[in-house]
Scaffold this active site. Sequence first.
Site, mmCIF file in Angstrom:
data_model
loop_
_atom_site.group_PDB
_atom_site.id
_atom_site.type_symbol
_atom_site.label_atom_id
_atom_site.label_comp_id
_atom_site.label_asym_id
_atom_site.label_seq_id
_atom_site.Cartn_x
_atom_site.Cartn_y
_atom_site.Cartn_z
ATOM 1 N N GLY A 81 0.854 -1.183 0.000
ATOM 2 C CA GLY A 81 0.000 0.000 0.000
ATOM 3 C C GLY A 81 0.890 1.233 0.000
ATOM 4 O O GLY A 81 1.863 1.310 0.776
ATOM 5 N N ASP B 263 -1.549 4.668 -6.179
ATOM 6 C CA ASP B 263 -0.109 4.489 -5.951
ATOM 7 C C ASP B 263 0.698 5.644 -6.508
ATOM 8 O O ASP B 263 1.799 5.929 -6.048
ATOM 9 C CB ASP B 263 0.354 3.169 -6.557
ATOM 10 C CG ASP B 263 -0.138 2.032 -5.687
ATOM 11 O OD1 ASP B 263 -1.297 1.639 -5.843
ATOM 12 O OD2 ASP B 263 0.627 1.593 -4.800
ATOM 13 N N ASN C 117 -3.241 2.643 -9.992
ATOM 14 C CA ASN C 117 -3.679 1.919 -8.794
ATOM 15 C C ASN C 117 -3.701 0.429 -9.143
ATOM 16 O O ASN C 117 -3.386 0.032 -10.275
ATOM 17 C CB ASN C 117 -5.060 2.411 -8.347
ATOM 18 C CG ASN C 117 -5.429 1.900 -6.960
ATOM 19 O OD1 ASN C 117 -4.640 2.007 -6.020
ATOM 20 N ND2 ASN C 117 -6.605 1.315 -6.808
ATOM 21 N N LYS C 118 -4.060 -0.361 -8.177
ATOM 22 C CA LYS C 118 -4.027 -1.826 -8.336
ATOM 23 C C LYS C 118 -4.679 -2.278 -9.635
ATOM 24 O O LYS C 118 -5.716 -1.748 -10.031
ATOM 25 C CB LYS C 118 -4.728 -2.451 -7.123
ATOM 26 C CG LYS C 118 -4.801 -3.950 -7.088
ATOM 27 C CD LYS C 118 -3.477 -4.639 -7.289
ATOM 28 C CE LYS C 118 -2.395 -4.182 -6.337
ATOM 29 N NZ LYS C 118 -1.041 -4.683 -6.725
HETATM 30 O O1 MRU Z 1 0.384 -4.052 -4.507
HETATM 31 P P1 MRU Z 1 -0.166 -3.286 -3.346
HETATM 32 O O2 MRU Z 1 -0.982 -4.099 -2.421
HETATM 33 O O3 MRU Z 1 0.904 -2.494 -2.638
HETATM 34 O O4 MRU Z 1 -1.130 -2.238 -4.023
HETATM 35 C C1 MRU Z 1 -1.839 -1.360 -3.216
HETATM 36 C C2 MRU Z 1 -2.799 -0.551 -3.970
HETATM 37 O O5 MRU Z 1 -2.885 -0.594 -5.177
HETATM 38 C C3 MRU Z 1 -3.590 0.413 -3.186
HETATM 39 O O6 MRU Z 1 -4.853 0.589 -3.748
HETATM 40 C C4 MRU Z 1 -2.838 1.740 -3.205
HETATM 41 O O7 MRU Z 1 -1.547 1.607 -2.694
HETATM 42 C C5 MRU Z 1 -3.538 2.760 -2.479
HETATM 43 S S1 MRU Z 1 -3.486 2.488 -0.784
HETATM 44 C C6 MRU Z 1 -3.647 4.017 -0.226
#
Ligand code: MRU
Length: 360
Positions: free
Chosen positions: A46, A245, A255-256
Amino acid sequence: MIPTLEWTDSGVRFLDQTKLPLEQIYVLATGYDEVATVIRDMIVRGAPAIGVSAGMGMALGIRNSPAATIEALAKDVDVMADVLAHTRPTAVNLFWGIERIRSLFLKLVNEQPDDRSEADQFAVIRGEVVAEAKRMYDEDIATCKTMGQVGEHLLPREGTVLTHCNAGALCAAGYGTALGVIRAAVEAGAKIDVLADETRPYLQGARLTAWELLQDNIPTTVLCDNMSGYLMGKGRVQAVIVGADRIAANGDVANKIGTYSVAILAKEHGIPFYVAAPWATIDMKTASGADIPIEQRSAYEVTHSNGKQMTPDGAGIENPAFDVTPSKYVTAIITERGLLRAPYHESMLAMQATGHATAA
Ligand code: MRU
């Protein structure tokens, strides 16, 4: 509040997110290289949590370095920054966290009076960088709470909100970004049911979002990633809210993986699509989403589920960890400084200059 990570005298203690929701165990990183491994292996993940972890990793490295002179310590600091910077490329918060400690270190080195002994200089510098890392942690929680206050009125007073991945207390030092806005709405009396996309392949939605929201008694239903269009078509979703991100200077949002598809579905169904992210996630140096580096993760995360092979040998595998949602699909971006709305570049420039939004 769920302790995602915390500074201790022996190192940085992380809640191991790879083990949730079945086991709640902690991992202690005693050096900056161990913090780098924790980030790379997604024990912590995150964007805001990665940023704070990187800052703490730098502080830990500076505190523990065996360097005998300040000059040698400065060389170590470059190595630490490089190792931490090569963990995960997409979340800009990683680089923000590293730079915050590195720039403070350089400033402190320059400020040391000539008549202070090198031993005293070490003590002052080490004390200050550790204090700064702890401040980053406290500020992150405060930032999430402010984002909650800024954005909560956008969510329905009674209805269903869909989210993707985990943008909660587990993605930050605490409280969360997108889930922080949901928490703030619930604290203000809204009756919100959450739909959590499971978020293949790492299952941040199924494992983490559902776990943390249920701890707060916020009703949560987990969906397979391919179900949201059906539910939107049935009128079952009143708003979508996700984290980010990295947000480029034109408002494109990384984002994810899967966020882009959800955003298009939301637009098609006339459902508002909100992004909640701290100002540190906005990267004014990156012009558009096309310039954001997208992390490619191991094929194993797709071929295997819970250690069991799911795909035939020889099948080609793709595993981009993030995608980019063009800003035209984003209804508003919620930051601790206020709301950003289209045209995003102008809105961001105004916020950068004044520290505040020009319009809500
Ligand atoms: O691969 P991750 O679990 O680190 O990805 C996280 C995300 O995509 C979250 O949606 C993003 O970091 C926003 S959290 C505030």
